[in-house]
Design a protein around this motif. Structure first.
Motif, PDB file in Angstrom:
ATOM      1  N   ARG A  24     -75.936 -52.840 -23.112  1.00 28.39           N
ATOM      2  CA  ARG A  24     -75.934 -52.616 -24.564  1.00 28.39           C
ATOM      3  C   ARG A  24     -76.307 -53.875 -25.345  1.00 28.39           C
ATOM      4  N   ASN A  25     -75.879 -55.050 -24.837  1.00 30.36           N
ATOM      5  CA  ASN A  25     -76.197 -56.279 -25.586  1.00 30.36           C
ATOM      6  C   ASN A  25     -77.474 -56.957 -25.081  1.00 30.36           C
ATOM      7  N   GLN A  26     -78.249 -56.230 -24.248  1.00 29.96           N
ATOM      8  CA  GLN A  26     -79.595 -56.634 -23.821  1.00 29.96           C
ATOM      9  C   GLN A  26     -79.610 -57.825 -22.863  1.00 29.96           C
ATOM     10  N   THR A  27     -78.524 -58.112 -22.195  1.00 30.30           N
ATOM     11  CA  THR A  27     -78.538 -59.222 -21.231  1.00 30.30           C
ATOM     12  C   THR A  27     -78.781 -58.745 -19.799  1.00 30.30           C
ATOM     13  N   THR A  28     -78.563 -57.453 -19.528  1.00 30.65           N
ATOM     14  CA  THR A  28     -78.884 -56.880 -18.216  1.00 30.65           C
ATOM     15  C   THR A  28     -79.942 -55.801 -18.384  1.00 30.65           C
ATOM     16  N   VAL A  29     -80.982 -55.883 -17.561  1.00 31.19           N
ATOM     17  CA  VAL A  29     -82.119 -54.963 -17.630  1.00 31.19           C
ATOM     18  C   VAL A  29     -81.978 -53.891 -16.552  1.00 31.19           C
ATOM     19  N   PRO A  30     -82.009 -52.605 -16.911  1.00 38.80           N
ATOM     20  CA  PRO A  30     -81.993 -51.536 -15.909  1.00 38.80           C
ATOM     21  C   PRO A  30     -83.290 -51.544 -15.100  1.00 38.80           C
ATOM     22  N   TYR A  31     -83.164 -51.393 -13.783  1.00 42.87           N
ATOM     23  CA  TYR A  31     -84.316 -51.418 -12.869  1.00 42.87           C
ATOM     24  C   TYR A  31     -84.179 -50.227 -11.927  1.00 42.87           C
ATOM     25  N   PHE A  32     -85.037 -49.219 -12.110  1.00 45.46           N
ATOM     26  CA  PHE A  32     -84.962 -47.990 -11.328  1.00 45.46           C
ATOM     27  C   PHE A  32     -85.874 -48.053 -10.101  1.00 45.46           C
ATOM     28  N   GLY A  33     -85.340 -47.590  -8.967  1.00 43.60           N
ATOM     29  CA  GLY A  33     -86.113 -47.491  -7.736  1.00 43.60           C
ATOM     30  C   GLY A  33     -86.133 -46.067  -7.219  1.00 43.60           C
ATOM     31  N   LEU A  34     -86.778 -45.869  -6.079  1.00 40.89           N
ATOM     32  CA  LEU A  34     -87.009 -44.542  -5.519  1.00 40.89           C
ATOM     33  C   LEU A  34     -85.709 -43.787  -5.222  1.00 40.89           C
ATOM     34  N   GLY A  35     -84.666 -44.518  -4.833  1.00 42.36           N
ATOM     35  CA  GLY A  35     -83.402 -43.877  -4.461  1.00 42.36           C
ATOM     36  C   GLY A  35     -82.694 -43.171  -5.599  1.00 42.36           C
ATOM     37  N   ILE A  36     -83.168 -43.375  -6.825  1.00 38.03           N
ATOM     38  CA  ILE A  36     -82.567 -42.708  -7.985  1.00 38.03           C
ATOM     39  C   ILE A  36     -82.670 -41.183  -7.837  1.00 38.03           C
ATOM     40  N   PHE A  37     -83.625 -40.727  -7.020  1.00 40.41           N
ATOM     41  CA  PHE A  37     -83.848 -39.287  -6.864  1.00 40.41           C
ATOM     42  C   PHE A  37     -83.104 -38.680  -5.672  1.00 40.41           C
ATOM     43  N   THR A  38     -82.178 -39.417  -5.081  1.00 38.60           N
ATOM     44  CA  THR A  38     -81.347 -38.842  -4.020  1.00 38.60           C
ATOM     45  C   THR A  38     -80.619 -37.612  -4.571  1.00 38.60           C
ATOM     46  N   GLY A  39     -80.826 -36.473  -3.933  1.00 33.87           N
ATOM     47  CA  GLY A  39     -80.164 -35.248  -4.387  1.00 33.87           C
ATOM     48  C   GLY A  39     -80.859 -34.535  -5.531  1.00 33.87           C
ATOM     49  N   THR A  40     -81.991 -35.070  -6.003  1.00 34.42           N
ATOM     50  CA  THR A  40     -82.726 -34.427  -7.103  1.00 34.42           C
ATOM     51  C   THR A  40     -83.711 -33.404  -6.551  1.00 34.42           C
ATOM     52  N   LYS A  41     -83.586 -32.184  -7.027  1.00 30.31           N
ATOM     53  CA  LYS A  41     -84.482 -31.126  -6.557  1.00 30.31           C
ATOM     54  C   LYS A  41     -85.319 -30.575  -7.717  1.00 30.31           C
ATOM     55  N   THR A  42     -86.492 -30.074  -7.378  1.00 33.72           N
ATOM     56  CA  THR A  42     -87.348 -29.448  -8.378  1.00 33.72           C
ATOM     57  C   THR A  42     -86.784 -28.075  -8.727  1.00 33.72           C
ATOM     58  N   LYS A  43     -87.353 -27.451  -9.743  1.00 31.08           N
ATOM     59  CA  LYS A  43     -86.905 -26.111 -10.123  1.00 31.08           C
ATOM     60  C   LYS A  43     -87.141 -25.102  -9.007  1.00 31.08           C
ATOM     61  N   GLU A  44     -88.094 -25.397  -8.122  1.00 34.94           N
ATOM     62  CA  GLU A  44     -88.357 -24.513  -6.974  1.00 34.94           C
ATOM     63  C   GLU A  44     -87.444 -24.826  -5.791  1.00 34.94           C
ATOM     64  N   GLY A  45     -86.594 -25.867  -5.933  1.00 38.10           N
ATOM     65  CA  GLY A  45     -85.656 -26.201  -4.861  1.00 38.10           C
ATOM     66  C   GLY A  45     -86.140 -27.242  -3.879  1.00 38.10           C
ATOM     67  N   GLU A  46     -87.300 -27.858  -4.134  1.00 38.16           N
ATOM     68  CA  GLU A  46     -87.799 -28.913  -3.252  1.00 38.16           C
ATOM     69  C   GLU A  46     -87.090 -30.234  -3.566  1.00 38.16           C
ATOM     70  N   GLN A  47     -86.823 -31.007  -2.511  1.00 37.87           N
ATOM     71  CA  GLN A  47     -86.235 -32.329  -2.699  1.00 37.87           C
ATOM     72  C   GLN A  47     -87.314 -33.307  -3.168  1.00 37.87           C
ATOM     73  N   MET A  48     -87.048 -34.018  -4.253  1.00 36.92           N
ATOM     74  CA  MET A  48     -87.971 -35.063  -4.705  1.00 36.92           C
ATOM     75  C   MET A  48     -87.896 -36.258  -3.752  1.00 36.92           C
ATOM     76  N   PRO A  49     -89.001 -36.972  -3.547  1.00 40.62           N
ATOM     77  CA  PRO A  49     -88.955 -38.152  -2.677  1.00 40.62           C
ATOM     78  C   PRO A  49     -87.912 -39.154  -3.181  1.00 40.62           C
ATOM     79  N   TYR A  50     -87.077 -39.617  -2.268  1.00 39.83           N
ATOM     80  CA  TYR A  50     -86.010 -40.554  -2.644  1.00 39.83           C
ATOM     81  C   TYR A  50     -85.970 -41.781  -1.733  1.00 39.83           C
ATOM     82  N   ASP A  51     -86.834 -41.784  -0.713  1.00 39.31           N
ATOM     83  CA  ASP A  51     -86.985 -42.956   0.150  1.00 39.31           C
ATOM     84  C   ASP A  51     -88.368 -42.883   0.787  1.00 39.31           C
TER      85      ASP A  51
END
Length: 282
Positions: free
Chosen positions: A19-46
């Motif tokens: 919130r005070n801008q001293t730490t920067v969020p950094y997203f990687g591929l693992g953010i999609f662990t457990g994320t599925k498409t509307k058709e039920g496919e697993q999104m790449p997570y590794d």
């Protein structure tokens, strides 16, 4: 019990720092662990799941399965650059919802976010407010710079390309160094892409100068980021140069190279799964 309290305290500290801008969020591929498409496919997570998605669900040889950039290079050599670029666009334009962490981070109003994934979910979440987008590029002819800068027009819901000076006063900056589906599909995915991007990055041409100044002494929160491959370590090193330290979320046993990278960059390891972190964070 004391360890639990320490983690809770650390998570609260991270929230304040975002919130005070001293730490920067950094997203990687693992953010999609457990994320599925509307058709039920697993999104790449590794790396493995990315290769399977690129290769129609089929495993490749052990040499190619080592890292998805190597597998992508093989497919590119066999079928061409356009094929692998279209494949990435097909993967990341599938319908799926932003993750709870995406939403929580955006709600904390950080000025600067680094997203090494190739989807447009953060762009969708930012679609109701002005922001600048930096998209990484590879193998550009007649140009050393490995990025393009766009400003988002909220009224017309579209991006238009701008000069670097636009970043000076930008209230929000989203950096997508490995590309995105928007405003036009463009991805860094194969070995050749990474070699080109990293070569120019080491020469100082992959990060806008405004960010080189802004990022000094910042911490980073690495979410879903793996440091077990040289490519990911090199990319993270170039993007966070001058960092003050930061945090890594992982419940996996770290290898020698990962430990060395984490120690060198003064990162604190939160030994918990991303799912556990998400529940505590959100």
């Amino acid at each position: 019990m004391s360890e639990t309290i320490d983690i809770e305290t650390t998570i609260e500290t991270i929230k304040k720092e975002i919130r005070n801008q001293t730490t920067v969020p950094y997203f990687g591929l693992g953010i999609f662990t457990g994320t599925k498409t509307k058709e039920g496919e697993q999104m790449p997570y590794d790396s493995d799941s990315m290769i399977l998605m690129m290769n129609n669900g089929r495993a490749m040889s052990p040499r190619l399965m080592f890292e998805y950039s190597r597998a992508a290079m093989h497919l590119e050599q066999r079928r061409g650059v356009d094929y692998i670029q279209q494949m990435m666009n097909w993967i990341y334009t599938k319908e799926f919802a932003p993750t709870p962490l995406h939403k929580a981070i955006v709600d904390m109003l950080p000025r600067y976010i680094v997203d090494t994934n190739r989807d447009a979910k953060l762009q969708e979440l930012l679609a109701f407010e002005p922001h600048c987008l930096i998209v990484g590029k590879a193998r550009i002819l007649n140009n050393d710079y490995r990025y393009e800068i766009f400003e988002y027009d909220v009224e017309n819901k579209k991006y238009f390309q701008v000069e670097e000076a636009a970043l000076d006063d930008a209230k929000k900056i989203l950096f997508k160094p490995m590309g995105s589906t928007l405003p036009e599909p463009s991805f860094i995915i194969s070995d050749a892409d990474y070699v080109d991007w990293l070569t120019e990055a080491m020469g100082g041409f992959a990060v806008p100068s405004v960010l080189k100044s802004y990022r000094k002494t910042k911490k980073y929160l690495f979410m879903g980021t793996y440091f077990d491959r040289d490519t990911d370590r090199m990319v993270a090193n170039e993007l966070t140069m001058g960092l003050e330290g930061g945090y890594v979320i992982t419940d996996k046993e770290l290898g020698k190279k990962e430990k060395k990278f984490i120690e060198k960059h003064n990162l604190e390891v939160l030994e918990m799964s991303l799912d556990e972190f998400t529940k505590a964070f959100v």
